[in-house]
Design an enzyme around this catalytic site. Structure first.
Site, PDB file in Angstrom:
ATOM      1  N   GLY A 187       4.165  -0.343   2.807  1.00 15.72           N
ATOM      2  CA  GLY A 187       3.411   0.902   2.840  1.00 15.72           C
ATOM      3  C   GLY A 187       2.016   0.659   2.315  1.00 15.72           C
ATOM      4  O   GLY A 187       1.683  -0.455   1.887  1.00 15.72           O
TER       5      GLY A 187
ATOM      6  N   GLN B 202       1.283  11.340  -0.615  1.00 16.61           N
ATOM      7  CA  GLN B 202       0.414  10.763  -1.631  1.00 16.61           C
ATOM      8  C   GLN B 202      -1.039  10.664  -1.189  1.00 16.61           C
ATOM      9  O   GLN B 202      -1.935  10.682  -2.018  1.00 16.61           O
ATOM     10  CB  GLN B 202       0.902   9.358  -1.995  1.00 16.61           C
ATOM     11  CG  GLN B 202       2.136   9.318  -2.876  1.00 16.61           C
ATOM     12  CD  GLN B 202       2.473   7.893  -3.293  1.00 16.61           C
ATOM     13  OE1 GLN B 202       1.985   6.930  -2.722  1.00 16.61           O
ATOM     14  NE2 GLN B 202       3.340   7.760  -4.276  1.00 16.61           N
TER      15      GLN B 202
ATOM     16  N   SER C   1      20.949   2.408   7.918  1.00 12.01           N
ATOM     17  CA  SER C   1      20.188   2.143   6.698  1.00 12.01           C
ATOM     18  C   SER C   1      21.114   2.282   5.502  1.00 12.01           C
ATOM     19  O   SER C   1      21.786   3.308   5.347  1.00 12.01           O
ATOM     20  CB  SER C   1      19.019   3.124   6.567  1.00 12.01           C
ATOM     21  OG  SER C   1      18.305   2.913   5.359  1.00 12.01           O
TER      22      SER C   1
ATOM     23  N   SER D 188      10.944  -1.781   0.504  1.00 12.71           N
ATOM     24  CA  SER D 188      10.573  -2.110  -0.870  1.00 12.71           C
ATOM     25  C   SER D 188      10.617  -3.603  -1.164  1.00 12.71           C
ATOM     26  O   SER D 188      11.155  -4.029  -2.192  1.00 12.71           O
ATOM     27  CB  SER D 188      11.456  -1.357  -1.872  1.00 12.71           C
ATOM     28  OG  SER D 188      10.876  -1.347  -3.156  1.00 12.71           O
TER      29      SER D 188
ATOM     30  N   TYR E 208      10.750  12.333   5.633  1.00 10.02           N
ATOM     31  CA  TYR E 208       9.554  11.997   4.867  1.00 10.02           C
ATOM     32  C   TYR E 208       8.573  13.173   4.918  1.00 10.02           C
ATOM     33  O   TYR E 208       8.146  13.601   5.998  1.00 10.02           O
ATOM     34  CB  TYR E 208       8.880  10.737   5.394  1.00 10.02           C
ATOM     35  CG  TYR E 208       9.703   9.474   5.294  1.00 10.02           C
ATOM     36  CD1 TYR E 208      10.844   9.399   4.486  1.00 10.02           C
ATOM     37  CD2 TYR E 208       9.353   8.330   6.008  1.00 10.02           C
ATOM     38  CE1 TYR E 208      11.594   8.246   4.402  1.00 10.02           C
ATOM     39  CE2 TYR E 208      10.095   7.162   5.915  1.00 10.02           C
ATOM     40  CZ  TYR E 208      11.224   7.129   5.114  1.00 10.02           C
ATOM     41  OH  TYR E 208      11.979   5.983   5.024  1.00 10.02           O
TER      42      TYR E 208
ATOM     43  N   ARG F 110       1.939   4.220  -8.345  1.00 11.66           N
ATOM     44  CA  ARG F 110       3.201   4.879  -7.987  1.00 11.66           C
ATOM     45  C   ARG F 110       3.978   5.289  -9.232  1.00 11.66           C
ATOM     46  O   ARG F 110       4.666   6.304  -9.239  1.00 11.66           O
ATOM     47  CB  ARG F 110       4.046   3.933  -7.117  1.00 11.66           C
ATOM     48  CG  ARG F 110       5.389   4.509  -6.702  1.00 11.66           C
ATOM     49  CD  ARG F 110       6.022   3.701  -5.599  1.00 11.66           C
ATOM     50  NE  ARG F 110       5.223   3.778  -4.387  1.00 11.66           N
ATOM     51  CZ  ARG F 110       5.530   3.142  -3.253  1.00 11.66           C
ATOM     52  NH1 ARG F 110       6.609   2.375  -3.206  1.00 11.66           N
ATOM     53  NH2 ARG F 110       4.774   3.254  -2.188  1.00 11.66           N
TER      54      ARG F 110
END
Length: 335
Positions: free
Chosen positions: A286, A27, A152, A206, A54, A228
């Site tokens: 982030g 991004q 995770s 998040s 990523y 986003r």
């Protein structure tokens, strides 16, 4: 910045963790990514989370470049393995011994380090025997390529089975990285109690619910340009389930006023809320701009009184997700 022990280990991490999913090499431009990392360091953040998948490995390279020259012993670098990388061939995903060893070597090279502090199974792999996966992790720890092992989005049963095997092989799982926020509470019923029993902490991603708890999305109004929710590279797909009218109304009329009364931004309150859970070791934030890092870092050390926690429950409980069955891994290895 406050620090917390990670699971039943002697490792401390910063309770605010800088993560570069959906941003670095994707991004934002590399110079902005580097400035964001510098802002994290200036805010006292010492823990950095990434993954080989990523931006198809490019995010690790950006992070490694941004941290070059820093004292390695003062940092905790976390990465992950499971999702497809490279040309995404038949052995380029999952938790097979082959993919794990090839992935850790690639991650170390891109990050520019001899070891990672925490190596995480990015999901549970139903196609690989758990014994094979855990033996590979044990060998990586013995080789010094990873100091600790985590998971995770593993469910309670998977954590119990994994910890039992890890103990037999001479190491321990010390962390799990699930999604968790005041709007996504699926770990509370089963994963958190099992983790407390097993000596595992949560590193949550998040905590601001993809930005929805920041209050930037107002019910009945157009989505903010450049947010986003308008990012077709992946961000829009992740946030879409939160963009319901009832959710946005609850955030705008219930949650945001509580933050204002406390002198916090809604994003700071969202991060502080997850950190009230004693099983949470750190919250990953982030940033697409350096100033966002400093803003989120101010949530460290915030103590929310029971009356505030109750008010947040009243505001968001009706629109929050609690179903523990939504802690999921793909049944078929992704390609």
């Amino acid at each position: 910045m406050d620090f917390r022990y990670l699971g039943n280990s002697g490792l401390k991490i910063s309770e605010i963790i800088f993560g570069n999913w959906l941003t670095h090499a994707s991004q934002v431009e590399n110079d902005i990514a580097t400035r964001s990392v510098r802002a994290a360091l200036d805010a006292g953040i010492s823990t950095f989370d990434t993954a080989d998948t990523y931006a198809n490995t490019a995010a690790e390279t950006v992070l490694g470049d941004a941290l070059r020259g820093e004292r390695r012993e003062s940092l905790e670098i976390l990465t992950k393995v499971y999702w497809p990388t490279g040309p995404k061939g038949h052995n380029d995903s999952g938790l097979s011994r082959k993919h794990i060893f090839e992935s850790i070597n690639g991650s170390l090279r891109r990050l520019g380090t001899d070891y990672v502090d925490l190596y995480q199974a990015h999901r549970y792999d139903y196609e690989t025997p758990l014994e094979e996966t855990m033996q590979a992790f044990a060998d990586i720890v013995r080789q010094g390529k990873a100091l600790y092992i985590g998971t995770s989005e593993w469910n309670a049963q998977q954590l119990r089975e994994g910890q039992a095997l890890a103990s037999e092989l001479g190491f321990r799982l010390i962390s799990n990285q699930p999604q968790y926020s005041a709007l996504w509470r699926v770990i509370e019923a089963e994963v958190v109690p099992a983790s407390e029993e097993l000596g595992i902490s949560q590193i949550v991603w998040s905590p601001v619910a993809q930005g929805v708890l920041s209050g930037k999305y107002v019910p009945g109004q157009e989505l903010p340009a450049g947010s986003r929710a308008t990012d077709e590279k992946g961000g829009a797909n992740m946030i879409k389930n939160y963009l319901r009218e009832d959710v946005l109304t609850a955030v705008h009329t219930g949650f945001a006023p509580i933050a204002a009364d406390l002198g916090l931004t809604p994003a700071q309150l969202a991060v502080a809320w997850v950190l009230q859970n004693k099983n949470i070791a750190g919250a990953i934030v982030g940033a697409s701009r350096p100033e966002q890092v400093a803003d989120n870092a101010r949530a460290s050390g915030v103590v929310l009184e029971p009356a505030v926690m109750n008010a947040i429950d009243v505001a968001l409980h009706p629109v929050a997700e609690f179903d523990p069955a939504k802690t999921l891994s793909p049944e078929v290895r992704p390609s």
